[in-house]
Scaffold this motif. Structure first.
Motif, short mmCIF file in Angstrom:
data_model
loop_
_atom_site.label_atom_id
_atom_site.label_comp_id
_atom_site.label_asym_id
_atom_site.label_seq_id
_atom_site.Cartn_x
_atom_site.Cartn_y
_atom_site.Cartn_z
N THR A 1 13.51 -19.57 -13.97
CA THR A 1 14.47 -19.46 -15.08
C THR A 1 15.42 -20.64 -15.10
N VAL B 1 13.06 -15.74 -6.95
CA VAL B 1 13.69 -16.42 -8.09
C VAL B 1 13.74 -17.92 -7.85
N SER C 1 21.16 -11.70 -12.43
CA SER C 1 20.66 -10.35 -12.68
C SER C 1 19.45 -10.03 -11.81
N LEU C 2 18.62 -11.03 -11.55
CA LEU C 2 17.38 -10.82 -10.80
C LEU C 2 17.61 -10.66 -9.30
N ALA D 1 15.67 -9.18 -17.50
CA ALA D 1 15.80 -9.52 -16.07
C ALA D 1 16.30 -8.32 -15.27
N LEU E 1 11.52 -16.84 -17.54
CA LEU E 1 12.54 -16.15 -18.31
C LEU E 1 13.59 -17.15 -18.76
N THR F 1 20.70 -15.02 -15.95
CA THR F 1 19.41 -14.38 -15.72
C THR F 1 19.10 -14.33 -14.23
N SER G 1 14.36 -6.47 -12.05
CA SER G 1 14.95 -6.85 -10.77
C SER G 1 14.43 -6.05 -9.58
N SER H 1 10.14 -5.56 -20.51
CA SER H 1 9.77 -5.62 -19.10
C SER H 1 8.54 -4.76 -18.81
N VAL I 1 9.86 -15.42 -10.55
CA VAL I 1 10.46 -15.72 -11.85
C VAL I 1 11.11 -17.09 -11.79
#
Length: 271
Positions: free
Chosen positions: A124, A141, A132-133, A111, A101, A129, A115, A89, A122
């Motif tokens: 994904t 996201v 987590s973000l 991730a 990601l 994932t 965050s 990261s 991001v």
């Protein structure tokens, strides 16, 4: 006992079976520091999940080299993955960027480290994932469409591929199941490999995160050649020859420092 503790015990048993053809059941309570009844429950559940075979007081691996459920992968090499995630990261600059990601336990650690960033978009295909973000509500996201692979909790298929091809990424970070000279970057899943391939193709900077257990391994689904990657982040237990090869190829290869590994002890041998 929590599911997390159970997954840790399962991970230990599977790691032992990766080193030894079979294990005597009577040795496991001492190794795992739990009761015989707990071991029997764990082994019954593992057999039901198709992970081991039990016979005559011994267990053997039922799916040697096969893909494990993501819930078990989280507990394998957890500290190495956490350190790899933090370092990877840090390679992504702190300015507005669009980042791809992938899924998997190691990318999940990337991730979590990202965050708290602001200005990041991001994209994904990894449901874990994405979770987590969004915990700190800083990162924008975007989750691809597609069909869920239950083993990995990732989205795959034409919808996911189409969504990814509509972006150009500043960075892509993907995990792998194997990284080797002959096989290149590989996954257990053909559909998962296709997603990772598109992420890398659509990115200006390409990062692979892989703990040392992945180095030198090869699986059936190829993502790309090693030359398709700019950076590999692994840990200091990685095979030295493999690391040297990557560096000779011009792949930036960074190792996070891990404590020395204790010598392997065969189950059933005295301390």
């Amino acid at each position: 006992m929590s599911d997390r503790k159970r997954d840790e015990r399962v991970s230990v048993i599977l790691n032992l079976l990766a080193q030894h053809r079979e294990i005597k059941v009577r040795t496991l309570p001492e190794l795992l520091r739990v009761s015989g009844a707990t071991v029997r429950r764990d082994l019954a559940a593992m057999e039901a999940e198709g992970l081991v075979h039990r016979s005559y007081g011994k267990i053997t691996a039922a799916r040697r080299g096969s893909e494990l459920p993501v819930s078990l992968r989280h507990s394998q090499n957890a500290e190495a993955k956490r350190r790899i995630g933090a370092l990877a990261s840090s390679l992504i600059p702190g300015r507005p960027l669009t980042v791809a990601l992938g899924g998997g336990s190691t990318v999940g650690c990337v991730a979590r480290s990202l965050s708290g960033r602001s200005g990041l978009t991001v994209v994904t295909n990894g449901l874990d994932t994405a979770t987590s973000l969004v915990t700190r509500q800083q990162v924008h996201v975007v989750v691809t469409g597609g069909s869920v692979r239950s083993l990995s909790n990732d989205l795959v298929g034409k919808a996911a591929e189409k969504a990814l091809r509509s972006y150009r990424f500043d960075f892509a970070v993907v995990g792998v199941d194997g990284l080797s000279l002959d096989g290149g970057l590989t996954r257990h899943s053909v559909k998962g490999a296709e997603i990772d391939r598109i992420m890398l193709e659509q990115a200006e900077h390409r990062i692979v995160v892989a703990d040392s257990s992945k180095m030198g391994r090869s699986h059936r689904a190829k993502i790309a050649d090693l030359s398709a990657v700019h950076t590999v982040v692994t840990d200091s237990h990685a095979n030295a020859a493999m690391v040297a090869l990557l560096r000779r190829m011009g792949v930036r290869t960074t190792l996070v420092l891990m404590p020395p590994q204790p010598p392997a002890r065969r189950p059933g041998t005295p301390h």
